[in-house]
Scaffold this motif. Structure first.
Motif, PDB file in Angstrom:
ATOM      1  N   UNK A  22       0.829  -1.207   0.000  1.00  0.00           N
ATOM      2  CA  UNK A  22       0.000   0.000   0.000  1.00  0.00           C
ATOM      3  C   UNK A  22       0.863   1.258   0.000  1.00  0.00           C
ATOM      4  N   UNK A  23       1.986   1.215   0.699  1.00  0.00           N
ATOM      5  CA  UNK A  23       2.892   2.361   0.685  1.00  0.00           C
ATOM      6  C   UNK A  23       3.486   2.570  -0.703  1.00  0.00           C
ATOM      7  N   UNK A  24       3.843   1.478  -1.366  1.00  0.00           N
ATOM      8  CA  UNK A  24       4.377   1.584  -2.727  1.00  0.00           C
ATOM      9  C   UNK A  24       3.332   2.175  -3.663  1.00  0.00           C
ATOM     10  N   UNK A  25       2.091   1.671  -3.585  1.00  0.00           N
ATOM     11  CA  UNK A  25       1.027   2.189  -4.451  1.00  0.00           C
ATOM     12  C   UNK A  25       0.776   3.667  -4.192  1.00  0.00           C
ATOM     13  N   UNK A  26       0.793   4.061  -2.931  1.00  0.00           N
ATOM     14  CA  UNK A  26       0.585   5.470  -2.585  1.00  0.00           C
ATOM     15  C   UNK A  26       1.713   6.325  -3.151  1.00  0.00           C
ATOM     16  N   UNK A  27       2.933   5.819  -3.043  1.00  0.00           N
ATOM     17  CA  UNK A  27       4.074   6.554  -3.605  1.00  0.00           C
ATOM     18  C   UNK A  27       3.940   6.698  -5.118  1.00  0.00           C
ATOM     19  N   UNK A  28       3.568   5.642  -5.789  1.00  0.00           N
ATOM     20  CA  UNK A  28       3.367   5.713  -7.254  1.00  0.00           C
ATOM     21  C   UNK A  28       2.313   6.756  -7.605  1.00  0.00           C
ATOM     22  N   UNK A  29       1.221   6.773  -6.863  1.00  0.00           N
ATOM     23  CA  UNK A  29       0.155   7.744  -7.133  1.00  0.00           C
ATOM     24  C   UNK A  29       0.617   9.182  -6.939  1.00  0.00           C
ATOM     25  N   UNK A  30       1.631   9.363  -6.106  1.00  0.00           N
ATOM     26  CA  UNK A  30       2.203  10.701  -5.900  1.00  0.00           C
ATOM     27  C   UNK A  30       3.260  11.042  -6.949  1.00  0.00           C
ATOM     28  N   UNK A  31       3.519  10.102  -7.854  1.00  0.00           N
ATOM     29  CA  UNK A  31       4.502  10.356  -8.903  1.00  0.00           C
ATOM     30  C   UNK A  31       5.901   9.870  -8.594  1.00  0.00           C
ATOM     31  N   UNK A  32       6.072   9.144  -7.501  1.00  0.00           N
ATOM     32  CA  UNK A  32       7.397   8.620  -7.160  1.00  0.00           C
ATOM     33  C   UNK A  32       7.768   7.503  -8.139  1.00  0.00           C
ATOM     34  N   UNK A  33       9.004   7.559  -8.642  1.00  0.00           N
ATOM     35  CA  UNK A  33       9.507   6.497  -9.515  1.00  0.00           C
ATOM     36  C   UNK A  33      10.331   5.538  -8.659  1.00  0.00           C
TER      37      UNK A  33
END
Length: 396
Positions: free
Chosen positions: A186-197
């Motif tokens: 869930x943390x990874x998905x949240x980071x992706x949604x924020x634009x984190x690569x």
């Protein structure tokens, strides 16, 4: 026009993901490099029918870590411990299992945090408060949150805080259903949604020249090699880990805490049956090792407790794994030191450190979280960026 800052994070464990999310929420362009094929660090949960966690097993709701995760809906479903199971906690003392702790240990739990001194070791201070027998029992009980072979030798303030939190009623410890990997995902998905690569299978051997701040969110050993900085050292624990699945049998205890020596065994399917197939129970134990002790020594201690709490466990075992965790159990503070004395987060020249052995407060994984927040905040400041995402942890 303001240039969007660029921040690089090395390591995608809890500290790295926390730092990445914090920076991205403040408008930074964030790239995370992770040497493994999957993110999560020690928050990974093994695949297959027996879902064991490589890292900590519980989240404590007594600090900002819990609030930060909950605000972002990152905790996910929890696995509450049924009251009937909680009543099956047993304490090993003098060769037998008991239901209640010694009264001297209870007296120590009533001492306020500020009463435990930083400069004294826990055993000396606690002996003066409750006698040696109670002091040793309390020190060994606290090992569930320390992973250290001699808790009594550590700072009294450090051990007492962990003793109080581990024994608090109602319990602060909560369990993520299905293991820690779900929370990491869930943390990874949240980071992706924020634009984190997030670049996985991307080992970093030298600091990247990105033109922006870098957060090193690895183990302290890996950070020492990467930064070529021999000062990046702090005491941790060395622990024998025993994981096994046994066929279900009525009468098995929920957990056994060894009050004669540091050690803990817990039946994690008591709160989360999804961790093992139907009809089986997942049991996990940790037994801290002294420098001169081997894995076999720790395993032998585990088996003696299993004999008491899980009669016939050998014939019922369907799966087993023994291992040793070295320097992977978080920082421990010697007398005269606190978390402020650990390796500082700001390493200079735009490099910041995060992880579970650096200068940040908290219990177990909370140190990774707190340091990830602070490292990202300092990195944003270095990039001359303000905005939302700052969490006041009173780290000064």
């Amino acid at each position: 026009m303001t240039t969007q800052p660029r921040i690089t994070v090395i390591g995608a464990g809890l500290a790295g993901l926390t730092a990445a999310i914090t920076a991205a929420e403040s408008g930074a362009r964030v790239t995370v490099y992770e040497s493994h094929r999957t993110a999560g660090g020690r928050a990974r949960t093994s695949e297959g029918p027996y879902r064991t966690n490589e890292g900590p097993h519980a989240l404590y709701n007594g600090g900002p870590h819990w609030t930060w995760l909950a605000q972002r809906d990152l905790i996910g479903p929890l696995a509450p411990l049924p009251p009937r199971e909680a009543a099956r906690l047993r304490l090993h003392r003098g060769g037998t299992l008991r239901r209640t702790p010694p009264l001297a240990m209870l007296r120590l739990l009533r001492r306020r945090p500020e009463q435990a001194p930083v400069d004294s070791d826990f055993l000396t201070w606690a002996t003066g408060e409750a006698g040696e027998a109670g002091a040793r029992a309390a020190a060994n009980y606290a090992a569930v949150a320390l992973y250290h072979h001699d808790p009594g030798s550590l700072s009294a303030a450090f051990v007492h805080e962990r003793l109080r939190r581990a024994a608090k009623l109602p319990p602060e410890a909560h369990y993520v259903r299905g293991g820690w990997s779900g929370m990491a995902e869930r943390m990874v998905a949240h980071a992706w949604n924020l634009g984190v690569r997030i670049e996985t299978a991307a080992r970093v051997d030298t600091l990247p020249e990105t033109g922006g701040p870098v957060v090193v969110a690895t183990s302290l050993d890996a950070a020492r090699r990467l930064l070529d900085d021999d000062t990046l050292r702090w005491d941790s624990g060395r622990t024998a880990l025993v994981d096994l699945a046994v066929r279900t049998r009525k009468g098995d205890v929920f957990a056994v805490s060894d009050l004669d020596a540091p050690g803990w065994i817990e039946r994690f399917t008591a709160q989360d049956p999804t961790l093992a197939p139907a009809g089986e129970q997942l049991v996990q134990g940790q037994f801290p090792l002294a420098p001169d002790q081997s894995k076999a020594d720790g395993v032998a201690r585990a088996e003696r407790l299993l004999d008491l709490g899980f009669p016939g466990w050998r014939e019922r075992t369907t799966w087993r794994r023994d291992s040793v965790a070295t320097g992977r159990t978080g920082a421990v503070d010697r007398p005269g030191t606190t978390w402020r004395d650990r390796p500082r987060i700001d390493r200079g020249n735009g490099v910041f450190l995060a992880g579970d052995q650096v200068a940040a407060p908290g219990l177990l994984s909370e140190v990774s979280f707190n340091s990830g927040i602070e490292a990202a905040t300092l990195a944003l400041r270095a990039a001359r960026v303000g905005g939302p995402g700052r969490v006041d942890l009173n780290l000064a």
